[in-house]
Design an enzyme around this catalytic site. Structure first.
Site, PDB file in Angstrom:
ATOM      1  N   SER A  32       0.826  -1.218   0.000  1.00  0.00           N
ATOM      2  CA  SER A  32       0.000   0.000   0.000  1.00  0.00           C
ATOM      3  C   SER A  32       0.852   1.258   0.000  1.00  0.00           C
ATOM      4  O   SER A  32       1.714   1.429   0.864  1.00  0.00           O
ATOM      5  CB  SER A  32      -0.873   0.054   1.250  1.00  0.00           C
ATOM      6  OG  SER A  32      -1.710  -1.056   1.298  1.00  0.00           O
ATOM      7  N   HIS A  63      -4.165   0.540  -4.630  1.00  0.00           N
ATOM      8  CA  HIS A  63      -3.486  -0.574  -5.276  1.00  0.00           C
ATOM      9  C   HIS A  63      -3.910  -0.542  -6.738  1.00  0.00           C
ATOM     10  O   HIS A  63      -5.071  -0.728  -7.052  1.00  0.00           O
ATOM     11  CB  HIS A  63      -3.918  -1.903  -4.660  1.00  0.00           C
ATOM     12  CG  HIS A  63      -3.447  -2.090  -3.263  1.00  0.00           C
ATOM     13  ND1 HIS A  63      -2.313  -2.790  -2.942  1.00  0.00           N
ATOM     14  CD2 HIS A  63      -3.945  -1.644  -2.088  1.00  0.00           C
ATOM     15  CE1 HIS A  63      -2.140  -2.780  -1.634  1.00  0.00           C
ATOM     16  NE2 HIS A  63      -3.112  -2.089  -1.095  1.00  0.00           N
ATOM     17  N   HIS A  87      -5.516  -9.543  -1.627  1.00  0.00           N
ATOM     18  CA  HIS A  87      -5.563  -9.791  -0.188  1.00  0.00           C
ATOM     19  C   HIS A  87      -6.679 -10.782   0.143  1.00  0.00           C
ATOM     20  O   HIS A  87      -7.712 -10.810  -0.515  1.00  0.00           O
ATOM     21  CB  HIS A  87      -5.850  -8.488   0.580  1.00  0.00           C
ATOM     22  CG  HIS A  87      -4.847  -7.403   0.340  1.00  0.00           C
ATOM     23  ND1 HIS A  87      -4.925  -6.562  -0.738  1.00  0.00           N
ATOM     24  CD2 HIS A  87      -3.754  -7.022   1.053  1.00  0.00           C
ATOM     25  CE1 HIS A  87      -3.917  -5.711  -0.682  1.00  0.00           C
ATOM     26  NE2 HIS A  87      -3.188  -5.963   0.382  1.00  0.00           N
ATOM     27  N   TYR A  89      -8.592 -10.477   2.641  1.00  0.00           N
ATOM     28  CA  TYR A  89      -9.783  -9.730   3.085  1.00  0.00           C
ATOM     29  C   TYR A  89     -10.658  -9.254   1.934  1.00  0.00           C
ATOM     30  O   TYR A  89     -11.803  -8.861   2.141  1.00  0.00           O
ATOM     31  CB  TYR A  89      -9.404  -8.552   4.000  1.00  0.00           C
ATOM     32  CG  TYR A  89      -8.561  -7.458   3.364  1.00  0.00           C
ATOM     33  CD1 TYR A  89      -9.099  -6.595   2.419  1.00  0.00           C
ATOM     34  CD2 TYR A  89      -7.235  -7.281   3.735  1.00  0.00           C
ATOM     35  CE1 TYR A  89      -8.319  -5.593   1.845  1.00  0.00           C
ATOM     36  CE2 TYR A  89      -6.458  -6.286   3.178  1.00  0.00           C
ATOM     37  CZ  TYR A  89      -7.009  -5.448   2.229  1.00  0.00           C
ATOM     38  OH  TYR A  89      -6.251  -4.463   1.662  1.00  0.00           O
ATOM     39  N   GLU A  90     -10.119  -9.276   0.718  1.00  0.00           N
ATOM     40  CA  GLU A  90     -10.953  -8.899  -0.431  1.00  0.00           C
ATOM     41  C   GLU A  90     -11.945 -10.017  -0.789  1.00  0.00           C
ATOM     42  O   GLU A  90     -12.799  -9.828  -1.645  1.00  0.00           O
ATOM     43  CB  GLU A  90     -10.067  -8.593  -1.646  1.00  0.00           C
ATOM     44  CG  GLU A  90      -9.225  -7.347  -1.464  1.00  0.00           C
ATOM     45  CD  GLU A  90      -8.263  -7.138  -2.622  1.00  0.00           C
ATOM     46  OE1 GLU A  90      -8.683  -6.545  -3.633  1.00  0.00           O
ATOM     47  OE2 GLU A  90      -7.103  -7.570  -2.537  1.00  0.00           O
ATOM     48  N   ALA A 117       2.823  -2.350   3.838  1.00  0.00           N
ATOM     49  CA  ALA A 117       2.645  -1.305   4.845  1.00  0.00           C
ATOM     50  C   ALA A 117       2.262  -2.026   6.135  1.00  0.00           C
ATOM     51  O   ALA A 117       1.501  -2.983   6.104  1.00  0.00           O
ATOM     52  CB  ALA A 117       1.525  -0.364   4.426  1.00  0.00           C
ATOM     53  N   MET A 215      -1.693  -7.154   6.894  1.00  0.00           N
ATOM     54  CA  MET A 215      -2.740  -8.043   6.373  1.00  0.00           C
ATOM     55  C   MET A 215      -2.328  -8.745   5.074  1.00  0.00           C
ATOM     56  O   MET A 215      -3.179  -9.103   4.266  1.00  0.00           O
ATOM     57  CB  MET A 215      -4.021  -7.237   6.116  1.00  0.00           C
ATOM     58  CG  MET A 215      -4.497  -6.411   7.303  1.00  0.00           C
ATOM     59  SD  MET A 215      -5.829  -5.295   6.829  1.00  0.00           S
ATOM     60  CE  MET A 215      -5.927  -4.245   8.291  1.00  0.00           C
ATOM     61  N   SER A 216      -1.034  -8.914   4.888  1.00  0.00           N
ATOM     62  CA  SER A 216      -0.596  -9.503   3.610  1.00  0.00           C
ATOM     63  C   SER A 216       0.700 -10.279   3.792  1.00  0.00           C
ATOM     64  O   SER A 216       1.050 -10.671   4.903  1.00  0.00           O
ATOM     65  CB  SER A 216      -0.373  -8.384   2.587  1.00  0.00           C
ATOM     66  OG  SER A 216       0.745  -7.586   2.955  1.00  0.00           O
ATOM     67  N   ASN A 239       2.212   3.498  10.531  1.00  0.00           N
ATOM     68  CA  ASN A 239       1.480   4.008  11.707  1.00  0.00           C
ATOM     69  C   ASN A 239       1.867   3.190  12.932  1.00  0.00           C
ATOM     70  O   ASN A 239       2.337   2.065  12.790  1.00  0.00           O
ATOM     71  CB  ASN A 239      -0.036   3.875  11.470  1.00  0.00           C
ATOM     72  CG  ASN A 239      -0.439   2.431  11.178  1.00  0.00           C
ATOM     73  OD1 ASN A 239      -0.269   1.943  10.059  1.00  0.00           O
ATOM     74  ND2 ASN A 239      -0.937   1.749  12.186  1.00  0.00           N
ATOM     75  N   HIS A 251      -6.865   4.313   6.662  1.00  0.00           N
ATOM     76  CA  HIS A 251      -6.188   3.901   5.430  1.00  0.00           C
ATOM     77  C   HIS A 251      -5.498   5.089   4.745  1.00  0.00           C
ATOM     78  O   HIS A 251      -4.440   4.923   4.138  1.00  0.00           O
ATOM     79  CB  HIS A 251      -7.211   3.238   4.497  1.00  0.00           C
ATOM     80  CG  HIS A 251      -6.605   2.647   3.258  1.00  0.00           C
ATOM     81  ND1 HIS A 251      -5.654   1.659   3.294  1.00  0.00           N
ATOM     82  CD2 HIS A 251      -6.813   2.911   1.948  1.00  0.00           C
ATOM     83  CE1 HIS A 251      -5.297   1.337   2.053  1.00  0.00           C
ATOM     84  NE2 HIS A 251      -5.989   2.078   1.224  1.00  0.00           N
TER      85      HIS A 251
END
Ligand code: HPA
Length: 276
Positions: A32, A63, A87, A89-90, A117, A215-216, A239, A251
């Protein structure tokens, strides 16, 4: 019978290879906000994911969803860059998430750079810092290798004692010190997302030994190791993880940080890839 994962990776690989004149030496997945690295390549050939047989589509803001093939500036190194990844989550299966990695491997690519990220759990990290992934913890609690085993993809029970190449980490540290850049090293913990974590979850993750959270990356790294690729992983700390500093995580701030450090990131990555 359904077409096997390996056959699908072969179809993707064949299509990609037909669009370019040379073999690919290194594959890179951009996280990201880190997409600008792809723009720095020479002799670019750009393929939107929807044109590649069996590739999924990128649905996340920030993305791009395209494969950029080209040459590293000043070096005779051909690279394939995923500007945007898939991902879990998609809603994609982990087979779909990792199909591009299998396709690269079928194309003969042996070197893989995964970037992402991440939120910092380690309190010595600041936003805008980079972290070399020394190891990971798969709190996604799912493996991309689940399902029917296909001999052509590698072992049924692949070893994961050294997912992130020690040699590549050494190279990355050398490059960072030459550039006068700080490069942390730490354990990346992957969760399914897409919601960010609670402060209680982050406290738990710290106790479990995580330095950064995202998350990846982990599914891709597992598949790459099964197929015998050498992997380098780099996180950009976008962050502080939940509860470490006051205020919510969003995000936009994750994306902004990528843009802010993009010059440094491109320089670091270019120099590292030249030495892999
Ligand atoms: N948590 C999970 N994933 C992330 C974060 C985070 O704080 N920052 C960037 N990706």
């Amino acid at each position: 019978m359904a077409i096997s994962v390996f056959d699908r990776a072969q179809a993707s690989a064949r299509y990609i290879r037909e669009q370019i004149a040379t073999d690919v030496d290194v594959a890179v997945v951009l996280g990201s906000g880190l997409g600008t690295f792809a723009e720095t390549l020479e002799n670019k050939v750009i393929i939107p994911y929807e044109e590649i047989p069996d590739f999924a589509r990128s649905t996340v803001e920030g993305h791009s969803g395209r494969l950029v093939l080209g040459k590293l500036p000043l070096e005779p190194i051909n690279i394939a860059v995923m500007q945007g990844r898939f991902h879990y989550y998609e809603g994609y299966s982990l087979e779909e998430v990792t199909l591009p990695i299998r396709a690269f491997c079928v194309m003969g690519v042996k070197k893989l750079v995964l970037t992402n990220a991440a939120g910092s759990i380690n309190q010595n990290f600041n936003t805008g810092d980079f972290m070399l992934i020394s190891d990971h913890i798969n709190l996604m609690l799912a493996s991309p290798l689940r399902g029917r085993h296909d001999q052509r993809m590698g072992e049924r029970f692949p070893d994961m004692t050294m997912v992130y190449s020690r040699e590549y980490r050494q190279i990355a540290q050398e490059v960072a010190s030459e550039l006068g850049m700080q490069l942390h090293a730490g354990v990346y913990m992957a969760l399914q997302g897409p919601n960010y974590e609670t402060p209680a979850e982050i406290r738990m993750m710290r106790m479990l030994g995580a330095d950064a959270v995202g998350m990846s990356t982990v599914p891709e790294a597992i598949v790459a190791r099964q197929m015998g690729m050498n992997v380098l992983g780099i996180s950009l700390i976008t962050n502080a993880a939940a509860g470490i500093e006051d205020g919510p995580i969003n995000h936009d701030e994750v994306m902004e940080m990528g843009q802010r450090v993009s010059g440094e990131f491109c320089q670091l990555l270019t120099r590292i890839i030249a030495r892999l």
